[in-house]
Design an enzyme around this catalytic site. Sequence first.
Site, PDB file in Angstrom:
ATOM      1  N   TYR A 285       0.623  -1.510   0.235  1.00  0.00           N
ATOM      2  CA  TYR A 285      -0.003  -0.030   0.488  1.00  0.00           C
ATOM      3  C   TYR A 285       0.999   1.386  -0.326  1.00  0.00           C
ATOM      4  O   TYR A 285       1.777   1.126   1.056  1.00  0.00           O
ATOM      5  CB  TYR A 285      -0.570   0.177   1.412  1.00  0.00           C
ATOM      6  CG  TYR A 285      -1.981   1.152   1.232  1.00  0.00           C
ATOM      7  CD1 TYR A 285      -2.926  -0.047   0.634  1.00  0.00           C
ATOM      8  CD2 TYR A 285      -1.631   2.255   1.781  1.00  0.00           C
ATOM      9  CE1 TYR A 285      -4.009   1.605   0.349  1.00  0.00           C
ATOM     10  CE2 TYR A 285      -2.902   3.108   1.795  1.00  0.00           C
ATOM     11  CZ  TYR A 285      -4.851   2.712   1.458  1.00  0.00           C
ATOM     12  OH  TYR A 285      -5.057   3.576   1.166  1.00  0.00           O
ATOM     13  N   TYR A 335      -5.940   5.478  -7.149  1.00  0.00           N
ATOM     14  CA  TYR A 335      -6.134   5.576  -5.533  1.00  0.00           C
ATOM     15  C   TYR A 335      -6.889   5.165  -5.507  1.00  0.00           C
ATOM     16  O   TYR A 335      -8.712   5.827  -5.060  1.00  0.00           O
ATOM     17  CB  TYR A 335      -5.601   6.979  -5.473  1.00  0.00           C
ATOM     18  CG  TYR A 335      -6.357   6.653  -3.809  1.00  0.00           C
ATOM     19  CD1 TYR A 335      -4.900   6.413  -2.553  1.00  0.00           C
ATOM     20  CD2 TYR A 335      -7.047   7.155  -3.309  1.00  0.00           C
ATOM     21  CE1 TYR A 335      -5.901   6.216  -1.105  1.00  0.00           C
ATOM     22  CE2 TYR A 335      -7.578   7.385  -1.625  1.00  0.00           C
ATOM     23  CZ  TYR A 335      -6.725   6.517  -1.137  1.00  0.00           C
ATOM     24  OH  TYR A 335      -6.784   6.762   0.527  1.00  0.00           O
TER      25      TYR A 335
END
Lengths: 385, 399
Positions: A285, A335
């Site tokens: 991430y 994102y």
Amino acid sequence: MINRTAAIAGIGATEFSKDSGRSELRLAVEAIRAALDDAGLRPADVDGLVTFTMDANSEIAVARELGAGELTFLTRIGYGGGAACAVVQQAVLAVAAGIARVVVCYRALNERSGRRFGQAHASPDADAAWHVPMGLATPAAQVAMVARRYLHEYGASTDDFGRVSVAARRHAATNPHAWFHGRPITLDEHRASRWIAEPLRLLDCCQESDGAVAVVVTSAQRARDLARPPAVIAAAAQGSGPGQFVMTSYYRPRMAALPEMGVVGGQIWAQSGYRPEEVRTAMLYDHFTPYVLLQLEELGFCGPGEARHLIADGGIELGGRLPVNPHGGQLGEAYIHGMNGIAEAVRQVRGTAANQVPGDGPVLVTAGTGVPTSGLILEPAGARP
Amino acid sequence: MILETARRLREAGETAARAGRDPVNLPMIRTWLEAMGDANPVYERELLAPPAMIQVWTMRGLSGPPVPDPLHLMSEISDEEGFVAVVATDSRQTYHRYLRVGEEVSVRSRLDSVVGPKRTALGEGWFITTVSTWLVGDEPVAEMTFRILRYRPGSLATEVEEKLRPTITPDNEFFWAGVTAGELRFQRCGECRMPRHPPGPACPACGSFKQEYDVASGAGTIHSHVVHHHPPVPGRRAPFVVALVDLPEGVRMVGEYRGPRPEIGDEVRVFFDDGLPVWRPDVPVLEPWTIEVTPTLIVSTALATRDFQNVHHDRDAAVRLGGRDIFLNILTTTGLVQRYVTGTLAPGTRIRGIDIRLGTPCYAYDTLTFTGQVLPHGIEVVGRTGAGAHVTGLVRVAP
């Protein structure tokens, strides 16, 4: 319970953009339909839906628009992007427990054209009283506080953050689905990008995107008979650390650390039987570059403070020791709150990624950092008994 | 046209010296001191001009002949392009020596830069920076880098936003009551005495619900810090610093930091502003000084500084140009900063330079409070109104 009982049988996504021009609900439905088509399943097969507490699309609205019938499993996971792998864990648990047979995990957001997470927002959360009124009001600034301490404790430099960004953009440059397709950057461009919250520059912060991703989870056995090769879930874990806060866990003795990711790491290695050096590629991430370094350390790819050596000389780029985010990650692709990392991990297991990492070893995925988080290990069917 | 004019002016370089209208004289000095409310006797006794008056000697005046200086020419072209409103934003003055009564002053200036169009809180505009050198004969006596914003009033204007406020709960109200009382409180378990921040209803060590608090000494050490640049945070002007501070009492807390760029390990001390704890370097501070900004103060100081811009004396004009009321001019703000430092340290303090940056305008009926910290490189001064920092600056003094 996890024990390779379930697999991801389908993945789907919308295009990734800055202005989708349509509702988040529609994005969710488009991504889920694509994931079901990918798996060779129909909406009527879906009996479970899982998403993030932050997702604006209720399970029942999604089910109505899909034309799904009865649902037996509806749940949500909190803590922003930390939910990404935990929603899949929920699906695995439901499938393993016999509560549901086909569970769809989804996340749809108009994060760029709608509510932008990177802005300063008032928060009714009592925990926020210790940070937001003092001016520490954006995720970038909240990460920067840890990043500064990390630089201080380990002698790393902002160039080490920059190398994460350079790797992501190199990978995105050859991924046609990435927003930054065809637009690699150099370390000098990182150095020249403006300050957002020192020591973080603009190019340390992931982009903002509109889009949706969905994945279909079913039993490993059933997945074998579906349209695509299954990505078997060898491990699925969630983790929170002692003294945990949302983005502001500053009150632990060591603040330049992500112990919650250590909690996830301990579980996923134990569940899967793999060791870090066996991982073929990792989807880490990457909302902010410093936390990629901290994750490498917490997950055991290197010792505390040593990530800068691992990422030096293209160590996390294609062809490096551990290719990280070959799709470009959230810095380069989009994102979608970490869900696009799961989809990429499935493509890597199938062998269909734009930037395919050779081999058939396990693929690691992590979820949002700085918050209670989660992780997955995926592998091809038959990789382990 | 703006950029074209700027290019031409930059290429033209420094202007010829332009003489001030009057020599340095006692009547203007007295008027200036009176308007500023500066009772410092040094100037009259030694027949010296207050250094912060330097700009006054060469102001064009209300109906003086047009002067071809770059600031004036850039202002004209900005007007023509619709950027009709003006505020000064930065002034960095260096005084090589004080001027004596009777001296004839002249000024040369050059255009340094023109940057824009920029979106600002006041509206879309251009930042115009000039550099001026004042001379007595051939002797440079002072220099100034001066920046103004010419803007289109109201084009993007936003109200000053309120700071984001905490959610008060039964578990944290003691802390905020402490801030109101001027105390930095932290939680301590009523049973096992463990200190804790942020607080909560139950002790994680012993489980007790008996929660008490202690008052911290106010000292701390910087554990980490952030310089926030972007995006905007309501009620704050970037860049600003937020620090994570270790208290000797054994807890750690986040707070805004004001002062020169900090390092991890720096000693800091708490103070309270606008209902929030704020950290500053642990250095000597000046006694705060509060002044009520009356229309009389604004008008008399504007005239005493020979600044006839209508926004400093004509309320209707100020409102028409997007202001709330008439507001202090930058020459006066500079003068008040000088008055604060000399009035608080010692009347004879020799000022070497005053560097200021303006924030929110200081309007009529505002209350302006100055605070200062004595740092190795000078005295950091902040003047705040209810809307935030009106001026932040550094006053360099002779040792």
